[in-house]
Scaffold this active site. Sequence first.
Site, PDB file in Angstrom:
ATOM      1  N   PHE A 121       0.837  -1.209   0.000  1.00  0.00           N
ATOM      2  CA  PHE A 121       0.000   0.000   0.000  1.00  0.00           C
ATOM      3  C   PHE A 121       0.876   1.266   0.000  1.00  0.00           C
ATOM      4  O   PHE A 121       0.876   2.038  -0.965  1.00  0.00           O
ATOM      5  CB  PHE A 121      -0.936  -0.071   1.216  1.00  0.00           C
ATOM      6  CG  PHE A 121      -1.558   1.223   1.629  1.00  0.00           C
ATOM      7  CD1 PHE A 121      -2.228   2.033   0.713  1.00  0.00           C
ATOM      8  CD2 PHE A 121      -1.486   1.645   2.960  1.00  0.00           C
ATOM      9  CE1 PHE A 121      -2.810   3.236   1.118  1.00  0.00           C
ATOM     10  CE2 PHE A 121      -2.071   2.835   3.365  1.00  0.00           C
ATOM     11  CZ  PHE A 121      -2.718   3.635   2.442  1.00  0.00           C
TER      12      PHE A 121
ATOM     13  N   GLY B 242       2.068  -7.812  -0.232  1.00  0.00           N
ATOM     14  CA  GLY B 242       1.974  -6.815  -1.308  1.00  0.00           C
ATOM     15  C   GLY B 242       1.322  -7.444  -2.527  1.00  0.00           C
ATOM     16  O   GLY B 242       1.155  -8.662  -2.592  1.00  0.00           O
TER      17      GLY B 242
ATOM     18  N   SER C  67       7.160  -5.255   5.041  1.00  0.00           N
ATOM     19  CA  SER C  67       6.688  -5.914   6.275  1.00  0.00           C
ATOM     20  C   SER C  67       5.183  -6.103   6.183  1.00  0.00           C
ATOM     21  O   SER C  67       4.485  -5.213   5.698  1.00  0.00           O
ATOM     22  CB  SER C  67       6.968  -5.063   7.519  1.00  0.00           C
ATOM     23  OG  SER C  67       6.462  -5.726   8.674  1.00  0.00           O
TER      24      SER C  67
ATOM     25  N   GLY D 214      23.077  -3.370   5.185  1.00  0.00           N
ATOM     26  CA  GLY D 214      24.346  -3.815   4.610  1.00  0.00           C
ATOM     27  C   GLY D 214      24.471  -3.365   3.168  1.00  0.00           C
ATOM     28  O   GLY D 214      25.531  -2.900   2.728  1.00  0.00           O
TER      29      GLY D 214
ATOM     30  N   TYR E 236       5.415  -7.716  15.613  1.00  0.00           N
ATOM     31  CA  TYR E 236       5.588  -6.512  14.787  1.00  0.00           C
ATOM     32  C   TYR E 236       6.302  -5.426  15.591  1.00  0.00           C
ATOM     33  O   TYR E 236       7.282  -4.843  15.139  1.00  0.00           O
ATOM     34  CB  TYR E 236       4.212  -6.023  14.345  1.00  0.00           C
ATOM     35  CG  TYR E 236       4.212  -4.857  13.394  1.00  0.00           C
ATOM     36  CD1 TYR E 236       4.770  -4.968  12.125  1.00  0.00           C
ATOM     37  CD2 TYR E 236       3.615  -3.642  13.749  1.00  0.00           C
ATOM     38  CE1 TYR E 236       4.739  -3.893  11.237  1.00  0.00           C
ATOM     39  CE2 TYR E 236       3.578  -2.572  12.867  1.00  0.00           C
ATOM     40  CZ  TYR E 236       4.137  -2.697  11.618  1.00  0.00           C
ATOM     41  OH  TYR E 236       4.103  -1.642  10.737  1.00  0.00           O
TER      42      TYR E 236
ATOM     43  N   TYR F 226      24.026   1.220  12.854  1.00  0.00           N
ATOM     44  CA  TYR F 226      24.729   1.447  11.578  1.00  0.00           C
ATOM     45  C   TYR F 226      25.101   2.907  11.415  1.00  0.00           C
ATOM     46  O   TYR F 226      26.153   3.242  10.863  1.00  0.00           O
ATOM     47  CB  TYR F 226      23.872   0.966  10.385  1.00  0.00           C
ATOM     48  CG  TYR F 226      24.234  -0.434   9.956  1.00  0.00           C
ATOM     49  CD1 TYR F 226      23.943  -1.523  10.777  1.00  0.00           C
ATOM     50  CD2 TYR F 226      24.883  -0.677   8.747  1.00  0.00           C
ATOM     51  CE1 TYR F 226      24.292  -2.813  10.393  1.00  0.00           C
ATOM     52  CE2 TYR F 226      25.232  -1.959   8.358  1.00  0.00           C
ATOM     53  CZ  TYR F 226      24.938  -3.016   9.184  1.00  0.00           C
ATOM     54  OH  TYR F 226      25.290  -4.287   8.812  1.00  0.00           O
TER      55      TYR F 226
ATOM     56  N   ARG G   8      -7.839  -4.356   8.670  1.00  0.00           N
ATOM     57  CA  ARG G   8      -7.779  -3.080   9.384  1.00  0.00           C
ATOM     58  C   ARG G   8      -9.131  -2.383   9.368  1.00  0.00           C
ATOM     59  O   ARG G   8     -10.014  -2.694   8.590  1.00  0.00           O
ATOM     60  CB  ARG G   8      -6.701  -2.182   8.789  1.00  0.00           C
ATOM     61  CG  ARG G   8      -5.348  -2.602   9.324  1.00  0.00           C
ATOM     62  CD  ARG G   8      -4.282  -1.642   8.954  1.00  0.00           C
ATOM     63  NE  ARG G   8      -3.789  -1.925   7.633  1.00  0.00           N
ATOM     64  CZ  ARG G   8      -2.591  -1.559   7.213  1.00  0.00           C
ATOM     65  NH1 ARG G   8      -1.782  -0.892   7.980  1.00  0.00           N
ATOM     66  NH2 ARG G   8      -2.201  -1.861   5.996  1.00  0.00           N
TER      67      ARG G   8
HETATM   68  N1  UDP Z   1     -11.257  -2.250  14.697  1.00  0.00           N
HETATM   69  C1  UDP Z   1     -12.636  -2.317  14.782  1.00  0.00           C
HETATM   70  N2  UDP Z   1     -13.309  -3.019  13.818  1.00  0.00           N
HETATM   71  C2  UDP Z   1     -12.696  -3.620  12.774  1.00  0.00           C
HETATM   72  C3  UDP Z   1     -11.289  -3.531  12.663  1.00  0.00           C
HETATM   73  C4  UDP Z   1     -10.588  -2.848  13.657  1.00  0.00           C
HETATM   74  O1  UDP Z   1     -13.245  -1.785  15.720  1.00  0.00           O
HETATM   75  O2  UDP Z   1     -13.412  -4.221  11.936  1.00  0.00           O
HETATM   76  C5  UDP Z   1     -10.525  -1.464  15.710  1.00  0.00           C
HETATM   77  C6  UDP Z   1      -9.325  -2.162  16.332  1.00  0.00           C
HETATM   78  O3  UDP Z   1      -9.715  -2.956  17.444  1.00  0.00           O
HETATM   79  C7  UDP Z   1      -8.458  -0.989  16.731  1.00  0.00           C
HETATM   80  C8  UDP Z   1      -8.779   0.069  15.664  1.00  0.00           C
HETATM   81  O4  UDP Z   1     -10.008  -0.312  15.075  1.00  0.00           O
HETATM   82  O5  UDP Z   1      -8.861  -0.472  17.979  1.00  0.00           O
HETATM   83  C9  UDP Z   1      -7.715   0.174  14.576  1.00  0.00           C
HETATM   84  O6  UDP Z   1      -7.432  -1.122  14.135  1.00  0.00           O
HETATM   85  P1  UDP Z   1      -6.496  -1.454  12.902  1.00  0.00           P
HETATM   86  O7  UDP Z   1      -6.511  -2.935  12.738  1.00  0.00           O
HETATM   87  O8  UDP Z   1      -6.886  -0.644  11.738  1.00  0.00           O
HETATM   88  O9  UDP Z   1      -5.016  -0.983  13.290  1.00  0.00           O
HETATM   89  P2  UDP Z   1      -4.242  -0.680  14.666  1.00  0.00           P
HETATM   90  O10 UDP Z   1      -4.362   0.784  14.829  1.00  0.00           O
HETATM   91  O11 UDP Z   1      -4.879  -1.427  15.808  1.00  0.00           O
HETATM   92  O12 UDP Z   1      -2.873  -1.145  14.385  1.00  0.00           O
END
Ligand code: UDP
Length: 317
Positions: free
Chosen positions: A11, A36, A75, A102, A145, A159, A186
């Site tokens: 993305f 990706g 990642s 490197g 992560y 480095y 997400r």
């Molecule tokens: N979340 C949600 N519903 C969804 C997906 C995520 O309520 O369908 C919430 C999740 O629990 C978090 C926030 O939205 O509190 C953002 O989640 P995301 O996975 O986008 O990334 P994060 O910021 O947690 O890395």
Amino acid sequence: MRILITGGAGFLGSHLCDRFLAEGHEVIVMDNLLTGKAENIAHLAGHERFKFIKQDVTEYLFVEGPIDAILHFASPASPADYMRYPIQTLKVGALGTHKTLGLARFKGARYLLASTSEVYGDPLVHPQSEDYWGNVNPIGPRGVYDEAKRFAEAMVMAYHRSHGLDTRIARIFNTYGPRMRINDGRVVPNFIAQALRGEPLTVYGDGSQTRSFCYVDDLVEGIYRLLMSEEVEPVNLGNPHEMSILQFAETINRITGNTAGVIFKPLPKDDPKVRQPDISKARRVLGWEPKISLEEGIERTIPYFRQRLGLVVSGEK
Ligand code: UDP
């Protein structure tokens, strides 16, 4: 400049390719396409200043010719992805960072690491500024992560200090826009896809946890400026406009005209309760701040998801 972008089919990586090509640079993408997608860079195939190498960056790297800058963006980056690929996530943050550092040293290239707000974990300081050391659970599901990126930052600084490598660290907060994978789990793709299908939005927990969402074009501008700057220590890049996930759901339903409301689902383990970047440093050293409002950014993102869902009405692009 001749620039290597790892994770360039992802993305953020693919938007960076577009930007660097538009500025007249030459771009080489390295990506193993684990999360990706070739489609994200398909429009660049045949471009005379663009090259794609399918390669796992945790293995020995070879690139012919000079390289002026390396941007390490490879990642898995969504919680669902890095929980599905925990070992690959640890390897690309650790071994992938080592290998690309490197390569940068060998080529005399400048190096920019895509780090993350996740280095702050479930933060006890709010908003988060770069001098906060974070509150991360190393053995929790997100640890793969968070710790990989924390190790990566340490490696970059080593480095820089030991070899004098010219390095940059971007701590990237929640970013959204076209080319996010619809099923990456997400909140932005989930909510937009659910709203476009007329389904209720799945709010995890009670939706009181907060996030701050940055539109991809603003983020890319921040990365570009950081690379061109002289700032070696980490810089937060994100939009400080904070809201609860419940408010975010209501915003998506309003913009899309979805009347199905929300349903509540269990909160994932270690889900940060609050997150908001303090961007004073980016304002000061890069003269950067986001320009695109949430409404505008969501409006710009919706057509992409409509198309992915096959909801494009005839005559619409
Ligand atoms: N979340 C949600 N519903 C969804 C997906 C995520 O309520 O369908 C919430 C999740 O629990 C978090 C926030 O939205 O509190 C953002 O989640 P995301 O996975 O986008 O990334 P994060 O910021 O947690 O890395």
